[in-house]
Motif scaffolding. Structure first.
Motif, PDB file in Angstrom:
ATOM      1  N   LEU A   1       0.775  -1.183   0.134  1.00  9.19           N
ATOM      2  CA  LEU A   1      -0.156   0.113   0.030  1.00  9.19           C
ATOM      3  C   LEU A   1       0.906   1.211   0.079  1.00  9.19           C
ATOM      4  O   LEU A   1       2.033   1.298   0.529  1.00  9.19           O
ATOM      5  N   SER A   2       0.461   2.313  -0.539  1.00  7.84           N
ATOM      6  CA  SER A   2       1.029   3.397  -0.567  1.00  7.84           C
ATOM      7  C   SER A   2      -0.352   4.623  -0.278  1.00  7.84           C
ATOM      8  O   SER A   2      -1.412   4.392  -1.166  1.00  7.84           O
ATOM      9  N   ALA A   3      -0.483   5.304   0.590  1.00  7.20           N
ATOM     10  CA  ALA A   3      -1.360   5.977   1.063  1.00  7.20           C
ATOM     11  C   ALA A   3      -1.130   7.413   1.640  1.00  7.20           C
ATOM     12  O   ALA A   3      -0.013   7.646   2.297  1.00  7.20           O
ATOM     13  N   SER A   4      -1.799   8.447   1.272  1.00  6.09           N
ATOM     14  CA  SER A   4      -1.811   9.550   1.864  1.00  6.09           C
ATOM     15  C   SER A   4      -3.153  10.000   2.502  1.00  6.09           C
ATOM     16  O   SER A   4      -4.064   9.836   2.053  1.00  6.09           O
ATOM     17  N   ASP A   5      -3.145  10.799   3.658  1.00  2.00           N
ATOM     18  CA  ASP A   5      -4.296  11.014   4.526  1.00  2.00           C
ATOM     19  C   ASP A   5      -4.197  12.211   5.206  1.00  2.00           C
ATOM     20  O   ASP A   5      -3.142  12.811   5.481  1.00  2.00           O
ATOM     21  N   GLU A   6      -5.410  12.936   5.185  1.00  5.48           N
ATOM     22  CA  GLU A   6      -5.494  14.040   6.341  1.00  5.48           C
ATOM     23  C   GLU A   6      -6.715  13.754   7.467  1.00  5.48           C
ATOM     24  O   GLU A   6      -7.968  13.363   6.695  1.00  5.48           O
ATOM     25  N   ARG A   7      -6.542  13.980   8.408  1.00  6.41           N
ATOM     26  CA  ARG A   7      -7.647  13.970   9.530  1.00  6.41           C
ATOM     27  C   ARG A   7      -7.833  15.291  10.478  1.00  6.41           C
ATOM     28  O   ARG A   7      -6.855  15.682  10.535  1.00  6.41           O
ATOM     29  N   ARG A   8      -8.952  15.604  10.575  1.00  6.64           N
ATOM     30  CA  ARG A   8      -9.146  16.895  11.270  1.00  6.64           C
ATOM     31  C   ARG A   8      -9.923  16.456  12.600  1.00  6.64           C
ATOM     32  O   ARG A   8     -10.807  15.877  12.749  1.00  6.64           O
ATOM     33  N   ILE A   9      -9.203  16.966  13.818  1.00  6.57           N
ATOM     34  CA  ILE A   9      -9.797  16.460  15.010  1.00  6.57           C
ATOM     35  C   ILE A   9     -10.025  17.888  15.877  1.00  6.57           C
ATOM     36  O   ILE A   9      -9.238  18.607  15.946  1.00  6.57           O
ATOM     37  N   ARG A  10     -11.256  17.860  16.044  1.00  7.27           N
ATOM     38  CA  ARG A  10     -12.001  19.392  16.723  1.00  7.27           C
ATOM     39  C   ARG A  10     -12.640  19.465  18.021  1.00  7.27           C
ATOM     40  O   ARG A  10     -13.580  18.327  17.782  1.00  7.27           O
ATOM     41  N   ASN A  11     -12.283  20.152  18.949  1.00 14.13           N
ATOM     42  CA  ASN A  11     -13.072  20.224  19.973  1.00 14.13           C
ATOM     43  C   ASN A  11     -14.535  20.642  19.610  1.00 14.13           C
ATOM     44  O   ASN A  11     -14.517  21.662  19.099  1.00 14.13           O
ATOM     45  N   ARG A  12     -15.606  19.937  20.393  1.00 11.99           N
ATOM     46  CA  ARG A  12     -16.813  20.565  19.896  1.00 11.99           C
ATOM     47  C   ARG A  12     -17.474  21.164  21.007  1.00 11.99           C
ATOM     48  O   ARG A  12     -18.624  20.503  21.619  1.00 11.99           O
TER      49      ARG A  12
ATOM     50  N   ALA B   1     -13.640  21.253  26.155  1.00  9.93           N
ATOM     51  CA  ALA B   1     -12.221  20.929  26.089  1.00  9.93           C
ATOM     52  C   ALA B   1     -12.191  19.086  26.243  1.00  9.93           C
ATOM     53  O   ALA B   1     -10.999  18.914  26.145  1.00  9.93           O
ATOM     54  N   SER B   2     -13.149  18.640  26.503  1.00  7.35           N
ATOM     55  CA  SER B   2     -13.162  17.150  26.691  1.00  7.35           C
ATOM     56  C   SER B   2     -13.734  16.463  25.739  1.00  7.35           C
ATOM     57  O   SER B   2     -14.348  15.422  25.994  1.00  7.35           O
ATOM     58  N   SER B   3     -14.221  17.020  24.484  1.00  9.44           N
ATOM     59  CA  SER B   3     -15.102  16.290  23.520  1.00  9.44           C
ATOM     60  C   SER B   3     -14.479  16.672  22.219  1.00  9.44           C
ATOM     61  O   SER B   3     -14.463  17.834  21.786  1.00  9.44           O
ATOM     62  N   GLN B   4     -14.208  15.616  21.436  1.00  2.00           N
ATOM     63  CA  GLN B   4     -13.653  15.676  19.961  1.00  2.00           C
ATOM     64  C   GLN B   4     -14.358  15.034  19.077  1.00  2.00           C
ATOM     65  O   GLN B   4     -14.940  13.979  19.438  1.00  2.00           O
ATOM     66  N   ILE B   5     -14.493  15.642  17.827  1.00  2.00           N
ATOM     67  CA  ILE B   5     -15.177  14.819  16.770  1.00  2.00           C
ATOM     68  C   ILE B   5     -13.918  14.979  15.615  1.00  2.00           C
ATOM     69  O   ILE B   5     -13.154  16.048  15.340  1.00  2.00           O
ATOM     70  N   GLY B   6     -14.102  13.603  14.876  1.00  2.00           N
ATOM     71  CA  GLY B   6     -13.107  13.530  13.554  1.00  2.00           C
ATOM     72  C   GLY B   6     -13.788  13.092  12.376  1.00  2.00           C
ATOM     73  O   GLY B   6     -14.939  13.380  12.341  1.00  2.00           O
ATOM     74  N   SER B   7     -13.184  12.119  11.837  1.00  2.00           N
ATOM     75  CA  SER B   7     -13.362  11.642  10.627  1.00  2.00           C
ATOM     76  C   SER B   7     -13.887  10.053  10.725  1.00  2.00           C
ATOM     77  O   SER B   7     -13.613   9.548  11.974  1.00  2.00           O
ATOM     78  N   ALA B   8     -14.144   9.650   9.872  1.00  2.00           N
ATOM     79  CA  ALA B   8     -14.460   8.017   9.862  1.00  2.00           C
ATOM     80  C   ALA B   8     -13.079   7.427   9.934  1.00  2.00           C
ATOM     81  O   ALA B   8     -12.145   7.890   9.187  1.00  2.00           O
ATOM     82  N   ALA B   9     -12.665   6.592  11.059  1.00  2.00           N
ATOM     83  CA  ALA B   9     -11.462   5.973  11.303  1.00  2.00           C
ATOM     84  C   ALA B   9     -11.028   5.072  10.311  1.00  2.00           C
ATOM     85  O   ALA B   9      -9.837   5.079   9.717  1.00  2.00           O
ATOM     86  N   GLN B  10     -11.862   4.209   9.845  1.00  2.00           N
ATOM     87  CA  GLN B  10     -11.414   3.150   8.691  1.00  2.00           C
ATOM     88  C   GLN B  10     -12.052   3.673   7.440  1.00  2.00           C
ATOM     89  O   GLN B  10     -13.406   3.625   7.270  1.00  2.00           O
TER      90      GLN B  10
END
Lengths: 54, 203
Positions: B130-141, B144-153
């Motif tokens: 495999l060769s892969a490139s990726d971008e994920r965004r992790i943001r507090n919602r 300060a103790s709750s985050q939302i991101g992307s689909a992991a897989q």
């Protein structure tokens, strides 16, 4: 070649120090025991392909 | 009017922990010396409540490849620390990574938020080279103790999941948080390489 021990944290391995402290290294390889840093002109060993002798 | 170029030394500098209280420094710009790219650091501005990045700032980056081979333990290939409180209630980090993997057996490429036991915001599990490139965004919602991101897989770069939904976590970002890139093999003779990574701190 620079060798840094791998240490266990839970069930994971991590380097015993910050790898970025060695900017001359062009590639790091962890073999489960150490993180070995290869500088320019040094070639990391190539893993044997499946079915080949190591 | 004659304009002269400014230098980083034109700005007051401090360690992250040593910054003055944000409430007492509204509108002021500081250079943080103990995070970010060596010799540059982070440029931050106070909004009167907290210290924000003065535009996107790089917390960590490297194009030096880091591989794991010869072990089936999950192995940390890189760590980038998010300073305590840097995300506030609504701040974010953007995580870009490029990977390669060899061999025909299952292996895992992960980006975890919260150290080695943290939430895997990226989890690719290829069974072929495999060769892969990726971008994920992790943001507090809003906390300060709750985050939302992307689909992991999912397909690398597309952030498309298959029923697993968007990743969330409850990491306390008022403390420093480690973002770790890891590789794990099921057959020790194969390899996973983190080829390139950037972690951006966003307002």
């Amino acid at each position: 070649m620079i060798t840094i021990p791998a240490i266990e944290e839970g069930e994971a391995l991590r380097p015993a120090e910050d790898l970025s402290l060695h900017p001359s290294v062009e590639r790091w390889v962890c073999d489960g025991t150490n993180y070995v840093g290869y500088e320019a002109g040094e070639e990391p060993p190539v893993a044997a392909a499946e079915g080949e002798d190591a | 009017m004659l304009r002269t170029p400014s230098s980083l030394s034109s700005y007051p500098s401090s360690t992250w922990a040593g910054l003055p209280a944000a409430a007492a420094a509204q509108g002021q710009v500081f250079r943080v010396t103990d995070f970010g790219v060596a010799g540059v650091g982070l440029m931050v501005i106070s909004d009167g409540t907290r210290w924000l990045p003065l535009g996107p700032q790089i917390l960590g980056r490297s194009g030096v490849g880091v591989s794991v081979t010869g072990t089936t333990s999950e192995t940390t290939l890189a760590t980038v620390t998010v300073p305590a409180g840097a995300l506030g209630l609504n701040g974010a980090i953007s995580v870009q990574s490029a990977w390669s993997a060899s061999g025909t057996n299952s292996k895992s490429l992960r980006v975890r938020f919260g150290g080695i036991a943290g939430t895997a915001y990226l989890w690719l599990a290829p069974t072929a080279s495999l060769s892969a490139s990726d971008e994920r965004r992790i943001r507090n919602r809003g906390s300060a103790s709750s985050q939302i991101g992307s689909a992991a897989q999912g397909a690398a770069g597309l952030n498309v999941g298959s029923g697993s939904g968007l990743m969330t976590s409850a990491v306390d970002t008022t403390a420093a948080v480690d973002l770790v890139f890891t590789g794990q093999l099921t057959v020790a003779g194969e390899s996973v390489t983190l080829e390139n990574r950037e972690v951006w701190w966003l307002p």
